[in-house]
Design a protein around this motif. Structure first.
Motif, PDB file in Angstrom:
ATOM      1  N   GLY A  45      -6.117  -1.726  10.010  1.00  0.00           N
ATOM      2  CA  GLY A  45      -4.804  -1.098   9.967  1.00  0.00           C
ATOM      3  C   GLY A  45      -3.799  -1.905   9.164  1.00  0.00           C
ATOM      4  O   GLY A  45      -2.963  -1.338   8.443  1.00  0.00           O
ATOM      5  N   HIS A  46      -3.870  -3.223   9.272  1.00  0.00           N
ATOM      6  CA  HIS A  46      -2.975  -4.075   8.486  1.00  0.00           C
ATOM      7  C   HIS A  46      -3.265  -3.929   6.987  1.00  0.00           C
ATOM      8  O   HIS A  46      -2.341  -3.853   6.172  1.00  0.00           O
ATOM      9  CB  HIS A  46      -3.124  -5.539   8.896  1.00  0.00           C
ATOM     10  CG  HIS A  46      -2.503  -5.873  10.217  1.00  0.00           C
ATOM     11  ND1 HIS A  46      -3.199  -5.789  11.394  1.00  0.00           N
ATOM     12  CD2 HIS A  46      -1.245  -6.294  10.542  1.00  0.00           C
ATOM     13  CE1 HIS A  46      -2.408  -6.147  12.401  1.00  0.00           C
ATOM     14  NE2 HIS A  46      -1.215  -6.451  11.911  1.00  0.00           N
ATOM     15  N   VAL A  47      -4.544  -3.907   6.633  1.00  0.00           N
ATOM     16  CA  VAL A  47      -4.907  -3.761   5.223  1.00  0.00           C
ATOM     17  C   VAL A  47      -4.413  -2.422   4.682  1.00  0.00           C
ATOM     18  O   VAL A  47      -3.828  -2.344   3.594  1.00  0.00           O
ATOM     19  CB  VAL A  47      -6.437  -3.887   5.034  1.00  0.00           C
ATOM     20  CG1 VAL A  47      -6.817  -3.642   3.573  1.00  0.00           C
ATOM     21  CG2 VAL A  47      -6.923  -5.260   5.479  1.00  0.00           C
ATOM     22  N   LEU A  48      -4.622  -1.361   5.451  1.00  0.00           N
ATOM     23  CA  LEU A  48      -4.193  -0.033   5.019  1.00  0.00           C
ATOM     24  C   LEU A  48      -2.676   0.055   4.938  1.00  0.00           C
ATOM     25  O   LEU A  48      -2.128   0.657   4.005  1.00  0.00           O
ATOM     26  CB  LEU A  48      -4.744   1.022   5.978  1.00  0.00           C
ATOM     27  CG  LEU A  48      -6.271   1.162   6.008  1.00  0.00           C
ATOM     28  CD1 LEU A  48      -6.696   2.121   7.106  1.00  0.00           C
ATOM     29  CD2 LEU A  48      -6.801   1.613   4.661  1.00  0.00           C
ATOM     30  N   SER A  49      -1.998  -0.528   5.898  1.00  0.00           N
ATOM     31  CA  SER A  49      -0.537  -0.527   5.869  1.00  0.00           C
ATOM     32  C   SER A  49      -0.019  -1.267   4.645  1.00  0.00           C
ATOM     33  O   SER A  49       0.929  -0.829   3.977  1.00  0.00           O
ATOM     34  CB  SER A  49       0.003  -1.171   7.153  1.00  0.00           C
ATOM     35  OG  SER A  49       1.416  -1.172   7.164  1.00  0.00           O
ATOM     36  N   HIS A  50      -0.651  -2.390   4.321  1.00  0.00           N
ATOM     37  CA  HIS A  50      -0.262  -3.156   3.137  1.00  0.00           C
ATOM     38  C   HIS A  50      -0.450  -2.335   1.872  1.00  0.00           C
ATOM     39  O   HIS A  50       0.443  -2.285   1.003  1.00  0.00           O
ATOM     40  CB  HIS A  50      -1.080  -4.435   3.067  1.00  0.00           C
ATOM     41  CG  HIS A  50      -0.943  -5.176   1.777  1.00  0.00           C
ATOM     42  ND1 HIS A  50       0.274  -5.550   1.253  1.00  0.00           N
ATOM     43  CD2 HIS A  50      -1.883  -5.617   0.896  1.00  0.00           C
ATOM     44  CE1 HIS A  50       0.091  -6.179   0.106  1.00  0.00           C
ATOM     45  NE2 HIS A  50      -1.217  -6.217  -0.129  1.00  0.00           N
ATOM     46  N   LEU A  51      -1.590  -1.665   1.739  1.00  0.00           N
ATOM     47  CA  LEU A  51      -1.844  -0.872   0.539  1.00  0.00           C
ATOM     48  C   LEU A  51      -0.836   0.271   0.403  1.00  0.00           C
ATOM     49  O   LEU A  51      -0.364   0.575  -0.698  1.00  0.00           O
ATOM     50  CB  LEU A  51      -3.264  -0.313   0.575  1.00  0.00           C
ATOM     51  CG  LEU A  51      -4.373  -1.301   0.207  1.00  0.00           C
ATOM     52  CD1 LEU A  51      -5.737  -0.691   0.506  1.00  0.00           C
ATOM     53  CD2 LEU A  51      -4.279  -1.696  -1.260  1.00  0.00           C
ATOM     54  N   ALA A  52      -0.504   0.901   1.525  1.00  0.00           N
ATOM     55  CA  ALA A  52       0.456   1.999   1.484  1.00  0.00           C
ATOM     56  C   ALA A  52       1.844   1.514   1.093  1.00  0.00           C
ATOM     57  O   ALA A  52       2.552   2.160   0.315  1.00  0.00           O
ATOM     58  CB  ALA A  52       0.496   2.704   2.844  1.00  0.00           C
ATOM     59  N   ARG A  53       2.239   0.390   1.613  1.00  0.00           N
ATOM     60  CA  ARG A  53       3.584  -0.114   1.340  1.00  0.00           C
ATOM     61  C   ARG A  53       3.678  -0.829  -0.008  1.00  0.00           C
ATOM     62  O   ARG A  53       4.759  -0.989  -0.565  1.00  0.00           O
ATOM     63  CB  ARG A  53       4.019  -1.072   2.453  1.00  0.00           C
ATOM     64  CG  ARG A  53       4.062  -0.430   3.828  1.00  0.00           C
ATOM     65  CD  ARG A  53       5.353   0.367   4.091  1.00  0.00           C
ATOM     66  NE  ARG A  53       5.617   1.445   3.180  1.00  0.00           N
ATOM     67  CZ  ARG A  53       5.005   2.649   3.241  1.00  0.00           C
ATOM     68  NH1 ARG A  53       4.079   2.879   4.141  1.00  0.00           N
ATOM     69  NH2 ARG A  53       5.315   3.606   2.383  1.00  0.00           N
ATOM     70  N   GLN A  54       2.534  -1.260  -0.534  1.00  0.00           N
ATOM     71  CA  GLN A  54       2.573  -1.953  -1.820  1.00  0.00           C
ATOM     72  C   GLN A  54       2.931  -1.016  -2.959  1.00  0.00           C
ATOM     73  O   GLN A  54       3.601  -1.403  -3.909  1.00  0.00           O
ATOM     74  CB  GLN A  54       1.215  -2.603  -2.117  1.00  0.00           C
ATOM     75  CG  GLN A  54       1.273  -3.539  -3.313  1.00  0.00           C
ATOM     76  CD  GLN A  54       0.053  -3.409  -4.207  1.00  0.00           C
ATOM     77  OE1 GLN A  54      -0.621  -2.390  -4.240  1.00  0.00           O
ATOM     78  NE2 GLN A  54      -0.224  -4.470  -4.942  1.00  0.00           N
ATOM     79  N   ALA A  55       2.496   0.238  -2.866  1.00  0.00           N
ATOM     80  CA  ALA A  55       2.769   1.180  -3.952  1.00  0.00           C
ATOM     81  C   ALA A  55       4.270   1.356  -4.194  1.00  0.00           C
ATOM     82  O   ALA A  55       4.739   1.187  -5.327  1.00  0.00           O
ATOM     83  CB  ALA A  55       2.083   2.515  -3.674  1.00  0.00           C
TER      84      ALA A  55
END
Length: 237
Positions: A45-55
């Motif tokens: 979940g942390h990895v996915l949250s990071h990818l979503a917020r990085q964009a």
């Protein structure tokens, strides 16, 4: 600092990396999201949250390039980390939908960025001065390596060769300028020189996938061959 041109091929590489990520997330449920990733202290979940917020964070840099008004990628590390943590515990469906939506918007933004903006100077969170051409590298790198970090069956060797070479060049560029890098020579399995750090030291060789995994901190380097004890690298990023 690795940069690539804003061409349809570059944009297509980002789109393809996004598609591979989303394909790997098919069938993901809340139990899987809460499981550990390959990154210490982070769940999937942390990895996915990071990818979503990085964009959208990278889009802020593109806005800087377009307008000339300094717009930081993040307000600071604490703000970045809090943003990731806040989104990490959402349901799987919400996280995947967020990644899809933000990835689509990011791709539209780079495709529509005016030509003069690609020559502008911006400063990513990591501190280097660059043009938006580097933002393309950052996005490819994050999509591919964090797909590996999710531990859902996608490995460094699964990254297409062109994208893997871009990421490898980027990591090699980092170590060429980093402090505390020991002396060693790096080559591929056929003996072609990949990098030389300092003077002398052991010769470390392996496939480009195994070399990248080691340099990027995704492997202890046991798959590599070294003429002496394997060097200990300072942390990457």
């Amino acid at each position: 600092m690795k940069e690539i041109p804003p061409t349809p091929e570059s944009f297509g590489m980002i789109a393809a990396a996004t598609d591979r990520l989303l394909a790997g997330l098919a069938g993901l449920d809340d139990r899987h999201v809460g499981a550990p990733s390959r990154l210490p202290g982070w769940t999937r979940g942390h990895v996915l949250s990071h990818l979503a917020r990085q964009a959208p964070a990278l889009e802020r840099l593109l806005e800087w390039a377009r307008t000339g008004v300094p717009t930081p990628q993040y307000a600071g590390r604490a703000a970045r980390d809090a943003e990731i943590e806040a989104g990490a515990h959402r349901p799987a469906g919400a996280l995947v939908a967020d990644i899809r939506e933000t990835a689509d918007r990011f791709l539209r933004t780079v495709e529509e960025l005016p030509a003069p903006a690609w020559q502008a100077t911006v400063r990513p969170f990591t501190g280097e001065l660059c043009t938006p051409r580097r933002i393309l590298v950052i996005r490819i790198r994050e999509l591919e390596l964090h797909n590996v970090d999710l531990d859902l069956g996608y490995g460094i060797a699964d990254i297409p060769e062109a994208a893997r070479q871009i990421i490898l060049d980027d990591v090699l560029g980092y170590y060429a300028e980093a402090d505390g890098v020991p002396d060693f020579v790096l080559s591929d399995r056929e003996g072609a020189l990949l990098g030389r750090f300092g003077t002398g030291g052991p010769v470390v060789s392996g496939t480009t996938a195994d070399v990248l995994a080691w340099l990027a901190g995704r492997s202890a380097g046991r798959e590599l061959h070294s003429t002496a004890k394997l060097p200990v690298l300072p942390p990457w990023l």
